[in-house]
Motif scaffolding. Structure first.
Motif, short mmCIF file in Angstrom:
data_model
loop_
_atom_site.label_atom_id
_atom_site.label_comp_id
_atom_site.label_asym_id
_atom_site.label_seq_id
_atom_site.Cartn_x
_atom_site.Cartn_y
_atom_site.Cartn_z
N ALA A 1 0.85 -1.19 0.00
CA ALA A 1 0.00 0.00 0.00
C ALA A 1 0.88 1.23 0.00
CB ALA A 1 -0.92 0.00 1.22
N ALA A 2 0.47 2.23 -0.75
CA ALA A 2 1.26 3.45 -0.82
C ALA A 2 1.29 4.14 0.53
CB ALA A 2 0.65 4.38 -1.88
N ALA A 3 2.45 4.66 0.88
CA ALA A 3 2.60 5.34 2.16
C ALA A 3 2.24 6.81 1.99
CB ALA A 3 4.03 5.21 2.66
N THR A 4 1.22 7.26 2.67
CA THR A 4 0.82 8.65 2.62
C THR A 4 -0.01 8.95 3.86
OG1 THR A 4 -0.19 10.37 1.26
CG2 THR A 4 -1.31 8.25 1.34
N THR A 5 -0.30 10.22 4.08
CA THR A 5 -1.09 10.60 5.23
C THR A 5 -2.54 10.15 5.05
OG1 THR A 5 0.32 12.54 5.53
CG2 THR A 5 -1.80 12.51 6.69
N PRO A 6 -3.07 9.32 5.97
CA PRO A 6 -4.46 8.86 5.81
C PRO A 6 -5.44 10.02 5.90
CG PRO A 6 -3.26 7.50 7.40
CD PRO A 6 -2.41 8.70 7.12
N VAL A 7 -6.50 9.94 5.11
CA VAL A 7 -7.60 10.90 5.17
C VAL A 7 -8.84 10.13 5.58
CG1 VAL A 7 -8.98 12.56 3.88
CG2 VAL A 7 -6.55 12.31 3.36
N GLN A 8 -9.41 10.46 6.72
CA GLN A 8 -10.54 9.70 7.23
C GLN A 8 -11.77 9.89 6.36
OE1 GLN A 8 -10.64 7.51 9.91
NE2 GLN A 8 -12.63 7.04 9.01
N GLY A 9 -12.28 8.79 5.80
CA GLY A 9 -13.49 8.86 5.00
C GLY A 9 -14.70 9.15 5.86
N LEU A 10 -15.72 9.72 5.23
CA LEU A 10 -16.96 10.04 5.92
C LEU A 10 -18.05 9.05 5.54
CD1 LEU A 10 -17.12 13.93 5.55
CD2 LEU A 10 -16.76 12.65 7.66
N LEU B 1 -6.60 10.71 -11.33
CA LEU B 1 -6.76 10.22 -9.97
C LEU B 1 -5.95 11.05 -8.98
CD1 LEU B 1 -7.91 8.08 -8.06
CD2 LEU B 1 -6.00 6.59 -8.68
N ALA B 2 -4.73 11.42 -9.38
CA ALA B 2 -3.90 12.25 -8.51
C ALA B 2 -4.55 13.60 -8.25
CB ALA B 2 -2.52 12.45 -9.14
N ARG B 3 -5.14 14.20 -9.29
CA ARG B 3 -5.82 15.49 -9.12
C ARG B 3 -6.97 15.37 -8.11
NH1 ARG B 3 -8.07 18.10 -14.51
NH2 ARG B 3 -9.39 16.23 -14.42
N ALA B 4 -7.70 14.24 -8.19
CA ALA B 4 -8.80 14.04 -7.25
C ALA B 4 -8.30 13.84 -5.83
CB ALA B 4 -9.63 12.83 -7.70
N LEU B 5 -7.20 13.11 -5.68
CA LEU B 5 -6.69 12.81 -4.34
C LEU B 5 -5.94 13.99 -3.71
CD1 LEU B 5 -5.33 9.22 -5.03
CD2 LEU B 5 -7.32 9.81 -3.63
N ALA B 6 -5.40 14.88 -4.53
CA ALA B 6 -4.59 15.98 -4.02
C ALA B 6 -5.36 16.87 -3.06
CB ALA B 6 -4.02 16.81 -5.16
N VAL B 7 -6.68 17.01 -3.28
CA VAL B 7 -7.49 17.87 -2.42
C VAL B 7 -7.94 17.15 -1.15
CG1 VAL B 7 -8.26 19.31 -4.34
CG2 VAL B 7 -9.60 17.29 -3.68
N GLN B 8 -7.45 15.93 -0.96
CA GLN B 8 -7.72 15.13 0.23
C GLN B 8 -9.23 14.98 0.50
OE1 GLN B 8 -5.36 17.15 3.24
NE2 GLN B 8 -3.52 16.06 2.61
N PRO B 9 -9.94 14.35 -0.44
CA PRO B 9 -11.39 14.20 -0.30
C PRO B 9 -11.74 13.21 0.80
CG PRO B 9 -10.62 12.87 -2.13
CD PRO B 9 -9.44 13.68 -1.66
N ARG B 10 -12.93 13.37 1.35
CA ARG B 10 -13.45 12.41 2.31
C ARG B 10 -14.29 11.34 1.63
NH1 ARG B 10 -13.34 15.37 7.11
NH2 ARG B 10 -13.45 13.37 8.20
N LEU B 11 -14.72 11.63 0.39
CA LEU B 11 -15.47 10.68 -0.44
C LEU B 11 -14.93 10.79 -1.86
CD1 LEU B 11 -17.86 8.75 -1.11
CD2 LEU B 11 -19.28 10.79 -1.42
N LEU B 12 -14.55 9.63 -2.43
CA LEU B 12 -14.03 9.57 -3.79
C LEU B 12 -15.04 8.82 -4.65
CD1 LEU B 12 -11.66 10.06 -5.77
CD2 LEU B 12 -10.71 7.86 -5.01
N LYS C 1 -7.68 5.51 3.39
CA LYS C 1 -8.87 5.31 4.25
C LYS C 1 -10.04 6.18 3.81
CE LYS C 1 -6.15 2.72 6.69
NZ LYS C 1 -6.08 1.27 6.39
N VAL C 2 -10.05 6.61 2.55
CA VAL C 2 -11.15 7.42 2.04
C VAL C 2 -12.33 6.52 1.71
CG1 VAL C 2 -10.31 7.25 -0.35
CG2 VAL C 2 -11.71 9.20 0.32
N THR C 3 -13.53 7.05 1.82
CA THR C 3 -14.73 6.32 1.39
C THR C 3 -14.80 6.37 -0.13
OG1 THR C 3 -15.85 7.04 3.42
CG2 THR C 3 -17.24 6.16 1.65
N VAL C 4 -15.06 5.22 -0.76
CA VAL C 4 -15.06 5.12 -2.22
C VAL C 4 -16.39 4.56 -2.72
CG1 VAL C 4 -14.01 4.00 -4.23
CG2 VAL C 4 -12.55 4.79 -2.35
#
Length: 244
Positions: free
Chosen positions: A7-16, A156-167, A196-199
């Motif tokens: 799994a890629a190492a990055t700061t987790p963003v808690q999904g809603l 996908l990177a553009r979507a993740l860069a804003v650290q969404p809670r729902l993808l 850890k984002v909600t998808v």
């Protein structure tokens, strides 16, 4: 679906959590729309929505993204109703829809600019997200230099860069060849596991839904005809439900 081997190492963003309560949207004149729909998506869950053409998948995604307003019922992300485009969620579509006049890094940073993120932080976050999707060092390149799979990685990177809670993902790999689709599917699982984002992943491909989703919801005629954990599904029955 199993846990990705890496799994890629990055700061987790808690999904809603996401909730649809009696959500209905009908077009009229023979177009079914959806509803009434009642769904609960847990924080950090990977939900796949599957169904044939005309089943209501695109309408559902437009409602979740805030492009359409329910004619009845309510959609909530966390405790807040979704009543229009929401900065807590992002959408990745089938076509990458990148800006050809921008560099790769410029495309990834676009949403951060709209959020008025300082330039240094924008650059750092764009580079981090490009590394996350396997495009480290691609920031200065132009869109025309990229393959189809690489363009989807940038999207996908553009979507993740804003650290969404729902993808939200609308058949993002359907235009790609089988090998590229498999590679990107595996990478998406790794990113999801780390973030850890909600998808919510919408597809017409049942095999793709079973490979990716923790849970699968099947739509037909704008209504939910099946909702179950992917590992518990009777696949033959599901195929018959979708095709019958």
């Amino acid at each position: 679906m199993t846990r990705p081997a890496t799994a890629a190492a990055t700061t987790p963003v808690q999904g809603l959590p996401l909730a649809l309560d009696d959500v209905t949207y009908r077009y009229g004149r023979g177009q079914a729309g959806v509803g009434p729909l009642n769904l609960q998506v847990q924080p950090g869950e990977f939900l796949c929505v599957v169904g044939p053409s005309g089943s209501g998948k695109s309408t559902l995604l437009s409602l979740l993204a805030g492009f359409l307003r329910p004619q009845r019922g309510e959609i909530r992300l966390g405790e807040t109703p979704v009543r229009g485009p929401d900065p807590r969620l992002t959408l990745v579509q089938q076509e990458a829809a990148l800006f050809p006049w921008r560099t790769v890094a410029g495309n990834v940073a676009f949403g951060l600019e709209r959020q008025r993120i300082p330039r240094a932080e924008r650059a750092a976050r764009a580079n981090e997200t490009l590394r996350l999707v396997g495009l480290e060092g691609y920031g200065p390149r132009r869109v025309h230099e990229l393959s189809g799979g690489q363009r989807q990685r940038v999207s996908l990177a553009r979507a993740l860069a804003v650290q969404p809670r729902l993808l939200l993902l609308d058949e993002p790999f359907s235009a790609l060849d089988d090998r590229t689709r498999t590679v990107l599917s595996d990478e998406l699982l790794g990113i999801w596991w780390a973030q850890k984002v909600t998808v919510v992943f919408v597809t017409h491909n049942l095999d793709e839904a079973l490979a990716l989703g923790q849970r699968v919801v099947a739509l037909r005629g704008g209504e939910v005809v099946l909702d179950d954990r992917a590992r518990d599904l009777d696949v033959a029955k599901l195929r018959g439900t979708l095709e019958g």
